[in-house]
Design an enzyme around this catalytic site. Sequence first.
Site, PDB file in Angstrom:
ATOM      1  N   LYS A 135      22.523 -78.516 -14.910  1.00  0.00           N
ATOM      2  CA  LYS A 135      21.700 -79.670 -14.541  1.00  0.00           C
ATOM      3  C   LYS A 135      21.064 -80.171 -15.835  1.00  0.00           C
ATOM      4  O   LYS A 135      20.075 -79.602 -16.317  1.00  0.00           O
ATOM      5  CB  LYS A 135      20.653 -79.248 -13.499  1.00  0.00           C
ATOM      6  N   GLY A 168      12.451 -75.769 -21.090  1.00  0.00           N
ATOM      7  CA  GLY A 168      11.583 -76.903 -20.779  1.00  0.00           C
ATOM      8  C   GLY A 168      10.136 -76.490 -20.801  1.00  0.00           C
ATOM      9  O   GLY A 168       9.763 -75.502 -21.450  1.00  0.00           O
ATOM     10  N   GLY A 209       8.674 -74.313 -15.659  1.00  0.00           N
ATOM     11  CA  GLY A 209       9.189 -72.944 -15.676  1.00  0.00           C
ATOM     12  C   GLY A 209       8.485 -72.054 -14.666  1.00  0.00           C
ATOM     13  O   GLY A 209       9.110 -71.215 -13.999  1.00  0.00           O
ATOM     14  N   GLU A 233      13.005 -70.336 -21.484  1.00  0.00           N
ATOM     15  CA  GLU A 233      12.569 -70.694 -22.841  1.00  0.00           C
ATOM     16  C   GLU A 233      11.629 -71.871 -22.665  1.00  0.00           C
ATOM     17  O   GLU A 233      12.068 -72.981 -22.380  1.00  0.00           O
ATOM     18  CB  GLU A 233      13.799 -71.026 -23.702  1.00  0.00           C
ATOM     19  N   CYS A 249      10.004 -76.985 -29.380  1.00  0.00           N
ATOM     20  CA  CYS A 249       9.048 -75.950 -28.978  1.00  0.00           C
ATOM     21  C   CYS A 249       8.717 -74.984 -30.115  1.00  0.00           C
ATOM     22  O   CYS A 249       7.700 -74.306 -30.079  1.00  0.00           O
ATOM     23  CB  CYS A 249       9.592 -75.185 -27.788  1.00  0.00           C
ATOM     24  N   GLU A 254       0.495 -78.042 -25.709  1.00  0.00           N
ATOM     25  CA  GLU A 254       1.693 -78.490 -26.426  1.00  0.00           C
ATOM     26  C   GLU A 254       1.798 -80.009 -26.337  1.00  0.00           C
ATOM     27  O   GLU A 254       1.881 -80.578 -25.250  1.00  0.00           O
ATOM     28  CB  GLU A 254       2.950 -77.841 -25.821  1.00  0.00           C
TER      29      GLU A 254
END
Length: 486
Positions: free
Chosen positions: A185, A237, A242, A259, A293, A391
């Site tokens: 996806k 993502g 997550g 991740e 990231c 972030e």
Amino acid sequence: MSHQGQERQRLFLGGSWVEPDGGHYAVIDPATEETVGWAPEAARDQVHAACAAARAAFGPWSRTAPEERAAVLGRAADIIRAHLVPYADLAQAETGATTGTARGMQVGVGAARFRRYARVESAEWAIPPQINEAGPFGKAGVMGALAVRQPVGVVTCITSYNNPWANPAGKIAPALAMGNTVVVKPAPQDPLSVYRMAEALEAAGAPAGVVNVVSGRSVEVGEAAVAGDVDMVSFTGSTAVGQRIAEVCGRDMKRQLMELGGKGAALVFDDADLGSAVAGIGTTFSFYSGQICTAPTRVLAQRGVYERLVEQLAAYAGRLPVGDPRAASTVVGPVISAEHRDRVESYVETGRKEGAVVVAGGERPPHERGFYVAPTLLADCTNDMRVVREEIFGPVVCVIPFDEEEEGIALADDTDYGLIDYVFSGDVARAFRVARRLRAGGVGINTVGRNMEAPFGGFKKSGVGRDVGSYALHAYSEVQALVWPG
């Protein structure tokens, strides 16, 4: 190759190119704001069909000789290499990456990952024999043991928008090498590149159902791919998404590889080589315009170098050409969307209100079109500011002063994240000592470079599990123990 063209992309289900039940949506070039192509919007039933196709293909594929599976991956790598320029042009149009990044770090790394997992590695290893005394399980004897890696089954791969080549390849290649089948996806912003990857795998001889690709902007596409008949979810993502995926996986005990976000600390000590520290930290501005990231976005500078470092970073940020990613001189391209640009700009505004000093950037570059954000440096930050704790995922760096080594380590670890940190010091012994104290999945010592065989993943809310190199083969496998009397 069954090239589908860029007009109306079809889904890839069970070895067939299928019209999407949810119609199509426009993929937008972040630099020109023009339509790159039309991506398919899968319906929930089509996602379930992809899972069913992967389930049906799993038995035969998992029993295929590892050498044969590897050969498919090797041929895919060759096909991707042969199409490097057109594939990179498409990736650039979808992501806004500069030409060098699109060719080298996106398509180039994608091809290299298929090539890496075309190398067959032993999937079993001996356990030292154990001598058992006589007891309730029988008479005394020697027990031999063997650990065997077995495929997990059907893996849903949900990929990130910042790299539509390296990220999916890093999931698909090791998963297939281990004998799993996949439902991919892609990120809704740049799915067209992932369909090119599926075409390459189809042309390389991947059997029907081994690789399936379903895209869509609707949340239900991802939800169906996670909640469907799959054994594992591999996700790259945000931490927030997550966490929601992990909750669904927990209900069915699905395996997961996560991740997630990062807020990488770069500790710069008084004795650091400032040139290499500035160049390393500066990659936050240039590499995907900070949409990565692993970026060193929190700079912790020891007092002795704080002023000089801020000055040099500001000068560096101010020199970087921002603009058309197709121009050879451009270093900083656009961010992925207008919505994301607004988010990054609102963070900079929040930083100002919190008392940070904007020493570079902070204003929108004067381009008529494109989602550009100027490389921005925030100085005099403190660890309680939102710009330091959250972030931002853009070309924004915060600098925080510290005095002693212990304080630097404490500041670095005072975060929800723990993906990759960095230590810059002329004293290598100290750099390694500090690195071992940091609660992060990786630490770059006097570098922001990566070793492509080293394990990759995060502590804390930066994720679960490790991949890259042989670690990815472990991530996409279950370990079975075989025990026998010697």
